[in-house]
Design an enzyme around this catalytic site. Structure first.
Site, PDB file in Angstrom:
ATOM      1  N   CYS A   2     -60.829 -34.278  81.585  1.00  0.00           N
ATOM      2  CA  CYS A   2     -60.951 -34.139  82.613  1.00  0.00           C
ATOM      3  C   CYS A   2     -59.349 -33.856  83.040  1.00  0.00           C
ATOM      4  CB  CYS A   2     -60.447 -35.709  83.270  1.00  0.00           C
ATOM      5  SG  CYS A   2     -61.360 -37.180  82.066  1.00  0.00           S
ATOM      6  N   ARG A  27     -62.501 -28.557  81.421  1.00  0.00           N
ATOM      7  CA  ARG A  27     -62.318 -30.247  81.119  1.00  0.00           C
ATOM      8  C   ARG A  27     -62.936 -31.509  80.901  1.00  0.00           C
ATOM      9  NH1 ARG A  27     -56.754 -28.979  80.945  1.00  0.00           N
ATOM     10  NH2 ARG A  27     -56.441 -31.218  80.585  1.00  0.00           N
ATOM     11  N   TRP A  74     -64.523 -36.601  82.373  1.00  0.00           N
ATOM     12  CA  TRP A  74     -65.070 -36.233  80.583  1.00  0.00           C
ATOM     13  C   TRP A  74     -64.666 -37.983  80.462  1.00  0.00           C
ATOM     14  CZ3 TRP A  74     -63.993 -37.806  75.952  1.00  0.00           C
ATOM     15  CH2 TRP A  74     -64.325 -37.818  74.903  1.00  0.00           C
ATOM     16  N   ASN A 100     -55.860 -38.540  83.761  1.00  0.00           N
ATOM     17  CA  ASN A 100     -56.768 -37.590  82.944  1.00  0.00           C
ATOM     18  C   ASN A 100     -55.898 -38.124  81.404  1.00  0.00           C
ATOM     19  OD1 ASN A 100     -55.701 -34.374  81.328  1.00  0.00           O
ATOM     20  ND2 ASN A 100     -57.119 -35.773  80.853  1.00  0.00           N
ATOM     21  N   GLY A 101     -56.490 -38.577  80.548  1.00  0.00           N
ATOM     22  CA  GLY A 101     -56.053 -39.647  79.658  1.00  0.00           C
ATOM     23  C   GLY A 101     -57.028 -40.672  78.793  1.00  0.00           C
ATOM     24  N   GLU A 485     -67.383 -21.309  61.622  1.00  0.00           N
ATOM     25  CA  GLU A 485     -67.784 -20.817  62.715  1.00  0.00           C
ATOM     26  C   GLU A 485     -68.877 -20.919  63.171  1.00  0.00           C
ATOM     27  OE1 GLU A 485     -66.214 -21.685  64.937  1.00  0.00           O
ATOM     28  OE2 GLU A 485     -66.374 -19.837  66.553  1.00  0.00           O
ATOM     29  N   LYS A 489     -71.112 -23.020  65.591  1.00  0.00           N
ATOM     30  CA  LYS A 489     -71.171 -22.503  67.362  1.00  0.00           C
ATOM     31  C   LYS A 489     -72.303 -23.096  67.561  1.00  0.00           C
ATOM     32  CE  LYS A 489     -68.523 -21.101  68.972  1.00  0.00           C
ATOM     33  NZ  LYS A 489     -66.993 -21.598  67.809  1.00  0.00           N
ATOM     34  N   GLU A 492     -72.994 -26.880  68.249  1.00  0.00           N
ATOM     35  CA  GLU A 492     -72.236 -27.222  70.325  1.00  0.00           C
ATOM     36  C   GLU A 492     -73.466 -26.745  71.018  1.00  0.00           C
ATOM     37  OE1 GLU A 492     -68.475 -25.921  71.268  1.00  0.00           O
ATOM     38  OE2 GLU A 492     -68.567 -24.343  69.657  1.00  0.00           O
ATOM     39  N   HIS A 508     -75.042 -27.535  44.261  1.00  0.00           N
ATOM     40  CA  HIS A 508     -74.883 -29.059  44.281  1.00  0.00           C
ATOM     41  C   HIS A 508     -75.045 -29.837  45.734  1.00  0.00           C
ATOM     42  CE1 HIS A 508     -71.845 -27.099  41.319  1.00  0.00           C
ATOM     43  NE2 HIS A 508     -71.296 -26.208  41.797  1.00  0.00           N
ATOM     44  N   LYS A 607     -63.926 -28.615  77.028  1.00  0.00           N
ATOM     45  CA  LYS A 607     -63.067 -27.680  76.797  1.00  0.00           C
ATOM     46  C   LYS A 607     -61.410 -28.140  75.802  1.00  0.00           C
ATOM     47  CE  LYS A 607     -61.854 -23.026  75.751  1.00  0.00           C
ATOM     48  NZ  LYS A 607     -62.937 -22.777  74.858  1.00  0.00           N
TER      49      LYS A 607
HETATM   50  O1  M6R Z   1     -58.186 -26.066  72.059  1.00  0.00           O
HETATM   51  P1  M6R Z   1     -58.054 -26.149  70.996  1.00  0.00           P
HETATM   52  O2  M6R Z   1     -58.395 -24.658  69.779  1.00  0.00           O
HETATM   53  O3  M6R Z   1     -57.292 -27.212  70.454  1.00  0.00           O
HETATM   54  O4  M6R Z   1     -59.661 -27.104  70.835  1.00  0.00           O
HETATM   55  C1  M6R Z   1     -59.899 -26.572  69.483  1.00  0.00           C
HETATM   56  C2  M6R Z   1     -61.296 -27.409  69.268  1.00  0.00           C
HETATM   57  O5  M6R Z   1     -61.830 -28.381  69.985  1.00  0.00           O
HETATM   58  C3  M6R Z   1     -62.210 -25.785  69.491  1.00  0.00           C
HETATM   59  O6  M6R Z   1     -61.781 -25.452  68.838  1.00  0.00           O
HETATM   60  C4  M6R Z   1     -63.548 -26.530  69.619  1.00  0.00           C
HETATM   61  O7  M6R Z   1     -64.708 -26.730  68.213  1.00  0.00           O
HETATM   62  C5  M6R Z   1     -64.414 -25.674  70.476  1.00  0.00           C
HETATM   63  N1  M6R Z   1     -65.135 -26.529  71.192  1.00  0.00           N
HETATM   64  C6  M6R Z   1     -65.442 -24.759  69.050  1.00  0.00           C
HETATM   65  O8  M6R Z   1     -66.213 -23.730  69.890  1.00  0.00           O
END
Ligand code: M6R
Length: 612
Positions: A2, A27, A74, A100-101, A485, A489, A492, A508, A607
């Site tokens: 948020c 956010r 959010w 926010n929270g 990673e 990517k 998500e 395995h 984010k």
């Molecule tokens: O701001 P941060 O690096 O602590 O965030 C961690 C994760 O939320 C962040 O890397 C998330 O997995 C991304 N969406 C990945 O692309």
């Protein structure tokens, strides 16, 4: 999660708040709302959807007023809909709140307020807070500021809030605990926001609000006190902000822009730290803690998501060069165990945003146990940057796309610098080898540049496999975190199911998934396990899997086995290995775009994950 924006001054508040909210949509973006106060009248405009939808919905409404608060959401409590969207009004209309929270004890508070004849229209915890403030205000007949303070003393959880009281309409009351808030100080005007981006064009004077503090901003000034009512002298920081950094700069999306920024962002991260002529790395922020780093019994790297993947590469680099045992932990798991940590341990917390709730809690736990805690953050002045004993900023510039790209390569660059610096200080690395390693590190940006020129080929592969429901990513050694990673990517932003695995683990279990419809992305650039990965590719091909291999330029062996190869320039060590993530970032990007997905704001994500 948020985003919050508040404004009080001499200009019309609505456009400032709307534009500010657009910059905070990283956010959260499932609903948006604004409250504007004008001559004692409070107008509230809110809607399910993005900030631009709110803007469209009120296009024909004349919204006037020079004080207001806004929110981009959010959802935590209550589905994303018009009613649950913020701002929330208290039952008698005395208070309007954006938050926010999470108010963890909201149901207990709600029950108590219900017993006092309060009714609720939304499912949110925020409306409970608005009503709690109002109840205290009316019952105790105290000022709005005192009512907010008193209410917050009854609240458990995390909050960054901005509040307007209709009886005292010329002020905004803002407070924070574990959710970030920044105040902007202009000429006859003040701002409050979750980060500084909503007001960078108006002022560069900011005050980062500390945990458990409450600020009152009016046209005449600013006052800050702790939640316990002790005055605090505002510490004004001047921020340098390049406005272009938060614009798309001709790219269709922030994600693509950020992928293409990597040659620069890595260079910026290394700048002023790696000295080739002197054969030296010098990171100012770590000078005081170097003895602790050199004598560390163990390193524990904590992070979430992509930052955790960077940590896995860090493990590889620290063990190789600094010869320190490393554990890499999900912050969310680490914080709820009873980990054995002591003062000889060094904990490194990695976070792009510097606000991830679990990482922040992991830091607090590690500090309590006496460990030396370092932060690797991108956002200057963020909570994690301020909570750690020492740290290094990544200098990648604002990352706005929800999928982390340039932050990852910047984090790995910082980890490489620390590992090399400590390794050299411990005499594990000889000067000649050190020079070669520094060369490899400083060569990364131009190699990334070279990979970016192969985008068309990657786009072609994306076109062929964009409709596959599943993908597998395989890598060994330092390519295993890259495989993870790559898979993250893809899932998500394109909503395709993808798994990352250490290549040797395939036998395995996951090998059972392989058939002639399964794309298997193998990170197979030349390194010491090259022969082994060749065997793994054979195993995939024997089951008719479709192999998309990331290989070293000029590789003739894998080129004959794989269905497609994506080439990267040659490199020698795990430091250079970070460039293999670039084709995977582009592959996910193109697949997601071809599937019509919003790559910058994927569904259900935000984010900055400020809730656990
Ligand atoms: O701001 P941060 O690096 O602590 O965030 C961690 C994760 O939320 C962040 O890397 C998330 O997995 C991304 N969406 C990945 O692309």
């Amino acid at each position: 999660m948020c985003g919050i924006v508040g404004y009080i001054g001499t200009r019309e508040a609505f456009p400032i708040i709307i534009n500010g909210l657009k910059r905070l949509e990283y956010r959260g973006y499932d609903s948006a709302g604004v409250a504007i106060s004008n001559n004692g009248q409070m107008g509230i405009y809110k809607i399910k959807g993005k900030v631009s939808q709110l803007e469209d919905a009120v296009k024909k409404t004349d919204i006037m007023g020079t004080i207001g608060i806004g929110h981009t959401r959010w959802a935590t409590h209550g589905a994303p809909n018009d009613i649950n969207a913020h701002p929330h009004k208290s039952m008698n209309g005395k208070f309007v709140v954006v938050h926010n929270g999470i108010i963890e004890n909201y149901s207990v508070l709600k029950k108590r307020l219900t017993a006092r004849h309060y009714t609720f229209v939304s499912q949110t915890d925020t409306e409970v807070l608005a009503n709690l403030i109002e109840y205290i205000y009316l019952f105790a007949k105290i000022s709005a500021e005192d009512a907010v303070r008193f209410a917050l003393s009854k609240v458990q959880g995390a909050y960054g809030i901005a509040v307007i009281c209709t009886d005292e309409p010329d002020k905004i009351i803002a407070a924070r605990k574990s959710s970030p808030l920044v105040l902007g100080i202009g000429v006859d005007e003040y701002f409050v926001a979750s980060d500084a981006t909503p007001f960078v064009e108006y002022t560069n004077q900011v005050v980062y609000l500390d945990n458990d503090t409450l600020a009152v901003i009016s046209r005449n000034g600013l006052s800050i006190k702790t939640i316990k009512n002790v005055p605090v002298t505002p510490e004004i920081t001047e921020i340098n902000f390049d406005f272009d950094e938060i614009e798309k700069g001709g790219f269709p999306d922030f994600m693509l822009k950020e992928i293409y920024e990597q040659p620069h962002s890595i260079t910026d991260t290394l700048r002023g730290r790696v000295y080739m002529q002197e054969n030296e790395i010098n990171i100012g922020g770590l000078l005081d803690v170097m003895p602790r780093l050199m004598n560390a019994r163990r390193m524990i790297i904590v992070g979430c998501g992509t930052s955790w993947h960077a940590g896995l590469l860090g493990e590889y680099l620290f063990e190789e060069y600094a010869r320190i045992p490393v554990e890499v932990e999900y912050a969310s798991e680490f914080r709820y165990r009873n980990p054995i940590i002591n003062s000889e341990d060094v904990v490194i917390a990695i976070s792009q945003s510097g606000e991830t709730a679990d990482t922040l809690a992991a830091i607090q736990l590690a500090k309590k146990c006496g460990a030396c805690v370092l932060g690797i953050c991108n956002v200057v002045g963020s909570s994690i940057a301020r909570e750690t004993h020492a740290g290094v900023y990544t200098h990648a510039g604002p990352e706005i796309g929800v999928a982390s790209t340039k932050a990852f390569t910047a984090q790995v660059s910082v980890l490489a610098m620390i590992a090399l610096m400590v390794g050299r200080a411990k005499y594990n690395i000889k000067p000649v080898q050190y020079h070669q390693l520094l060369n490899e590190l400083t060569d990364v940006p131009k190699k990334v540049e070279e990979v970016l020129t192969t985008a068309d080929k990657i786009k072609h592969v994306a076109e062929l496999y964009k409709d596959s429901p599943n993908f597998i990513y395989l890598g060994r050694g330092c390519y295993y975190p890259i495989a993870l990673e790559g898979a993250l990517k893809l899932k998500e932003i394109s909503y395709i199911h993808a798994e990352g695995y250490p290549a040797a683990e395939m036998k395995h279990g996951p090998i059972a998934l392989i058939d002639d419809k399964m794309p298997v992305v193998v990170i197979a650039a030349k390194d010491k396990s090259y022969e082994k990965i060749v065997n793994n590719i054979q195993e995939v091909k024997a089951r008719k899997g479709i192999v998309i291999a990331v290989v070293t330029k000029g590789d003739t062996i894998i080129s004959q086995m794989a269905d497609y190869v994506l080439e990267v320039p040659e490199f020698e060590t795990a430091i250079g290995a970070m460039i293999t993530v670039i084709p995977l970032q582009l592959l996910s990007y193109y697949i997601a775009v071809m599937r019509g997905c919003n790559v910058d704001q994927p569904r259900n994500l935000a984010k900055s994950v400020t809730v656990e």
